[in-house]
Design a protein around this motif. Sequence first.
Motif, PDB file in Angstrom:
ATOM      1  N   LEU A 114       0.824  -1.206   0.000  1.00  0.00           N
ATOM      2  CA  LEU A 114       0.000   0.000   0.000  1.00  0.00           C
ATOM      3  C   LEU A 114       0.860   1.259   0.000  1.00  0.00           C
ATOM      4  N   LEU A 115       1.996   1.209   0.677  1.00  0.00           N
ATOM      5  CA  LEU A 115       2.915   2.340   0.777  1.00  0.00           C
ATOM      6  C   LEU A 115       4.281   1.926   0.227  1.00  0.00           C
ATOM      7  N   PRO A 116       5.177   2.890   0.005  1.00  0.00           N
ATOM      8  CA  PRO A 116       6.553   2.506  -0.340  1.00  0.00           C
ATOM      9  C   PRO A 116       7.186   1.731   0.817  1.00  0.00           C
ATOM     10  N   ILE A 117       8.119   0.851   0.493  1.00  0.00           N
ATOM     11  CA  ILE A 117       8.760   0.042   1.527  1.00  0.00           C
ATOM     12  C   ILE A 117       9.532   0.945   2.479  1.00  0.00           C
ATOM     13  N   HIS A 118       9.350   0.717   3.758  1.00  0.00           N
ATOM     14  CA  HIS A 118       9.974   1.533   4.801  1.00  0.00           C
ATOM     15  C   HIS A 118      11.478   1.259   4.832  1.00  0.00           C
ATOM     16  N   PRO A 119      12.318   2.280   5.050  1.00  0.00           N
ATOM     17  CA  PRO A 119      13.776   2.071   5.087  1.00  0.00           C
ATOM     18  C   PRO A 119      14.231   1.060   6.135  1.00  0.00           C
ATOM     19  N   ARG A 120      13.540   0.983   7.255  1.00  0.00           N
ATOM     20  CA  ARG A 120      13.934   0.024   8.292  1.00  0.00           C
ATOM     21  C   ARG A 120      13.769  -1.412   7.803  1.00  0.00           C
ATOM     22  N   THR A 121      12.826  -1.651   6.892  1.00  0.00           N
ATOM     23  CA  THR A 121      12.644  -2.976   6.312  1.00  0.00           C
ATOM     24  C   THR A 121      13.871  -3.364   5.504  1.00  0.00           C
ATOM     25  N   TYR A 122      14.394  -2.407   4.728  1.00  0.00           N
ATOM     26  CA  TYR A 122      15.612  -2.672   3.955  1.00  0.00           C
ATOM     27  C   TYR A 122      16.789  -2.985   4.874  1.00  0.00           C
ATOM     28  N   MET A 123      16.922  -2.216   5.947  1.00  0.00           N
ATOM     29  CA  MET A 123      18.053  -2.423   6.865  1.00  0.00           C
ATOM     30  C   MET A 123      17.948  -3.776   7.569  1.00  0.00           C
ATOM     31  N   THR A 124      16.758  -4.170   7.967  1.00  0.00           N
ATOM     32  CA  THR A 124      16.573  -5.468   8.618  1.00  0.00           C
ATOM     33  C   THR A 124      16.920  -6.601   7.656  1.00  0.00           C
ATOM     34  N   ALA A 125      16.474  -6.489   6.409  1.00  0.00           N
ATOM     35  CA  ALA A 125      16.783  -7.521   5.414  1.00  0.00           C
ATOM     36  C   ALA A 125      18.282  -7.594   5.165  1.00  0.00           C
ATOM     37  N   TRP A 126      18.945  -6.438   5.087  1.00  0.00           N
ATOM     38  CA  TRP A 126      20.391  -6.407   4.865  1.00  0.00           C
ATOM     39  C   TRP A 126      21.132  -7.066   6.022  1.00  0.00           C
ATOM     40  N   ARG A 127      20.735  -6.779   7.264  1.00  0.00           N
ATOM     41  CA  ARG A 127      21.376  -7.392   8.439  1.00  0.00           C
ATOM     42  C   ARG A 127      21.149  -8.903   8.466  1.00  0.00           C
ATOM     43  N   ASN A 128      19.934  -9.343   8.152  1.00  0.00           N
ATOM     44  CA  ASN A 128      19.652 -10.777   8.137  1.00  0.00           C
ATOM     45  C   ASN A 128      20.456 -11.493   7.059  1.00  0.00           C
TER      46      ASN A 128
ATOM     47  N   ARG B 247      23.372 -10.519   5.786  1.00  0.00           N
ATOM     48  CA  ARG B 247      24.779 -10.530   6.198  1.00  0.00           C
ATOM     49  C   ARG B 247      25.022 -11.594   7.268  1.00  0.00           C
ATOM     50  N   ALA B 248      24.109 -11.723   8.233  1.00  0.00           N
ATOM     51  CA  ALA B 248      24.254 -12.731   9.281  1.00  0.00           C
ATOM     52  C   ALA B 248      24.192 -14.139   8.684  1.00  0.00           C
ATOM     53  N   ALA B 249      23.326 -14.355   7.692  1.00  0.00           N
ATOM     54  CA  ALA B 249      23.234 -15.672   7.051  1.00  0.00           C
ATOM     55  C   ALA B 249      24.511 -15.995   6.281  1.00  0.00           C
ATOM     56  N   GLU B 250      25.078 -14.993   5.618  1.00  0.00           N
ATOM     57  CA  GLU B 250      26.333 -15.219   4.886  1.00  0.00           C
ATOM     58  C   GLU B 250      27.468 -15.550   5.846  1.00  0.00           C
ATOM     59  N   GLU B 251      27.533 -14.851   6.964  1.00  0.00           N
ATOM     60  CA  GLU B 251      28.579 -15.134   7.957  1.00  0.00           C
ATOM     61  C   GLU B 251      28.403 -16.527   8.551  1.00  0.00           C
ATOM     62  N   ALA B 252      27.171 -16.917   8.824  1.00  0.00           N
ATOM     63  CA  ALA B 252      26.912 -18.251   9.365  1.00  0.00           C
ATOM     64  C   ALA B 252      27.289 -19.322   8.347  1.00  0.00           C
ATOM     65  N   ALA B 253      27.004 -19.076   7.071  1.00  0.00           N
ATOM     66  CA  ALA B 253      27.371 -20.040   6.026  1.00  0.00           C
ATOM     67  C   ALA B 253      28.890 -20.131   5.890  1.00  0.00           C
ATOM     68  N   ALA B 254      29.580 -19.009   6.016  1.00  0.00           N
ATOM     69  CA  ALA B 254      31.043 -19.018   5.928  1.00  0.00           C
ATOM     70  C   ALA B 254      31.646 -19.785   7.110  1.00  0.00           C
TER      71      ALA B 254
END
Length: 145
Positions: A99-113, A115-122
């Motif tokens: 309904l609205l543009p995606i909130h910036p905090r949503t982008y930041m949460t996705a980016w952190r998740n 990065r954490a998944a990539e580190e866990a895979a490494a």
Amino acid sequence: MSIPLALASGTGRFYKHSAKIIRFARHGCTNRPFFHIVVMERRKAQHQPVIEQLGTYDPFPNEHEEHLVAFNFERIRYWLGNGAHLSTPVAELLGIAGLLPIHPRTYMTAWRNRRAAEEAAAKASESGADANKAPESKEGGSGTS
């Protein structure tokens, strides 16, 4: 004598020119929240009578790993058109819903998740490589065949 309204339809009186906000009202039990998305006057506490309920949100995933959300988009558009403000968590949900543009905090949460998944895979691949090397070094003394 007036007939009391159902809780979902809202029971709170409101003044036409006071500031309104669309936000969560917490329901549910201890350690198991459930939220109603409501319109109420901005200065009221979350458990005060609401003007109108616009939807629901269950933050705990169900058996299919889904977070259940229900919106009444027609009424949300009405209240936004009449100048109601949005709380940040509701703005995030409405952005994800489209309904609205995606909130910036949503982008930041996705980016952190991500990065954490990539580190866990490494780390998992490093520990897997170490596990493969460990038996070889224990078997032969020199490590050459």
